[in-house]
Design a protein around this motif. Sequence first.
Motif, PDB file in Angstrom:
ATOM      1  N   VAL A  23      53.769 -11.996 -34.235  1.00 25.86           N
ATOM      2  CA  VAL A  23      53.291 -11.142 -35.308  1.00 25.86           C
ATOM      3  C   VAL A  23      52.180 -10.287 -34.734  1.00 25.86           C
ATOM      4  O   VAL A  23      51.182 -10.803 -34.237  1.00 25.86           O
ATOM      5  N   LYS A  25      49.151  -7.309 -34.564  1.00 21.41           N
ATOM      6  CA  LYS A  25      47.965  -6.961 -35.346  1.00 21.41           C
ATOM      7  C   LYS A  25      48.351  -5.966 -36.442  1.00 21.41           C
ATOM      8  O   LYS A  25      47.867  -6.056 -37.563  1.00 21.41           O
ATOM      9  N   ASP A  27      51.253  -5.745 -37.975  1.00 16.43           N
ATOM     10  CA  ASP A  27      51.908  -6.499 -39.045  1.00 16.43           C
ATOM     11  C   ASP A  27      50.876  -7.224 -39.905  1.00 16.43           C
ATOM     12  O   ASP A  27      50.975  -7.246 -41.133  1.00 16.43           O
ATOM     13  N   CYS A  28      49.905  -7.812 -39.240  1.00 15.96           N
ATOM     14  CA  CYS A  28      48.874  -8.546 -39.971  1.00 15.96           C
ATOM     15  C   CYS A  28      48.049  -7.614 -40.853  1.00 15.96           C
ATOM     16  O   CYS A  28      47.652  -7.987 -41.958  1.00 15.96           O
ATOM     17  N   ASP A  29      47.792  -6.405 -40.372  1.00 19.24           N
ATOM     18  CA  ASP A  29      47.029  -5.454 -41.176  1.00 19.24           C
ATOM     19  C   ASP A  29      47.736  -5.145 -42.491  1.00 19.24           C
ATOM     20  O   ASP A  29      47.102  -4.853 -43.495  1.00 19.24           O
ATOM     21  N   VAL A  32      47.169  -8.705 -44.768  1.00 18.00           N
ATOM     22  CA  VAL A  32      45.841  -9.160 -45.158  1.00 18.00           C
ATOM     23  C   VAL A  32      45.185  -8.123 -46.062  1.00 18.00           C
ATOM     24  O   VAL A  32      45.189  -6.936 -45.765  1.00 18.00           O
ATOM     25  N   LEU A 122      51.159 -16.581 -44.143  1.00 19.62           N
ATOM     26  CA  LEU A 122      51.090 -15.656 -43.006  1.00 19.62           C
ATOM     27  C   LEU A 122      49.780 -14.883 -43.004  1.00 19.62           C
ATOM     28  O   LEU A 122      49.170 -14.676 -41.949  1.00 19.62           O
ATOM     29  N   ALA A 123      49.330 -14.449 -44.168  1.00 19.53           N
ATOM     30  CA  ALA A 123      48.064 -13.716 -44.255  1.00 19.53           C
ATOM     31  C   ALA A 123      46.910 -14.589 -43.791  1.00 19.53           C
ATOM     32  O   ALA A 123      46.010 -14.118 -43.093  1.00 19.53           O
ATOM     33  N   CYS A 126      47.012 -14.750 -40.079  1.00 29.66           N
ATOM     34  CA  CYS A 126      46.536 -13.468 -39.541  1.00 29.66           C
ATOM     35  C   CYS A 126      45.013 -13.411 -39.561  1.00 29.66           C
ATOM     36  O   CYS A 126      44.390 -12.934 -38.615  1.00 29.66           O
ATOM     37  N   ARG A 127      44.408 -13.879 -40.659  1.00 30.69           N
ATOM     38  CA  ARG A 127      42.941 -13.879 -40.730  1.00 30.69           C
ATOM     39  C   ARG A 127      42.340 -14.757 -39.642  1.00 30.69           C
ATOM     40  O   ARG A 127      41.284 -14.455 -39.101  1.00 30.69           O
ATOM     41  N   TYR A 130      43.342 -12.785 -36.084  1.00 28.02           N
ATOM     42  CA  TYR A 130      42.769 -11.431 -35.969  1.00 28.02           C
ATOM     43  C   TYR A 130      41.617 -11.312 -36.956  1.00 28.02           C
ATOM     44  O   TYR A 130      41.730 -10.636 -37.971  1.00 28.02           O
TER      45      TYR A 130
END
Length: 133
Positions: A23, A25, A27-29, A32, A122-123, A126-127, A130
């Motif tokens: 995943v 960055k 995608d994470c943006d 989140v 997933l969020a 990600c936090r 990242y």
Amino acid sequence: MKALLIALPLVLLAGPSLADVAVSKRDCDRLVEYQQAPGVEYQPGVDVHGRPVAPADLGGGYNIKPPEIIVIPIEILIQDRFNIPANSVLWDAKAQVGTVIVKGNQVYYEGQLLGDPETAALAELCREHYPPQ
């Protein structure tokens, strides 16, 4: 050879392992929720450099604060659902089929939190991977 022929379909059916999934960055943006940096929140009567400015609402403005909990009844018109003619006694009758409640950033339907648990998980990952800078 016989063991290979038996094992190969099992490997193909198993799909990618967690180590194969990446995943980014970017995608994470998307997952989140944005959190603004400290010190950048709006300050009335002050410009970006801290100098005083005239308010835009010279007439005094309004101090309306939205409620913390918003309740939205979900209704249907009986006439539409059951094809009742316009000249009927039930012409304007409604039936409440549920209630949506909004509390902060969370939405509930009939007390059940709406959302995707997998997306929330997933969020959270990600936090962790990242962190905001």
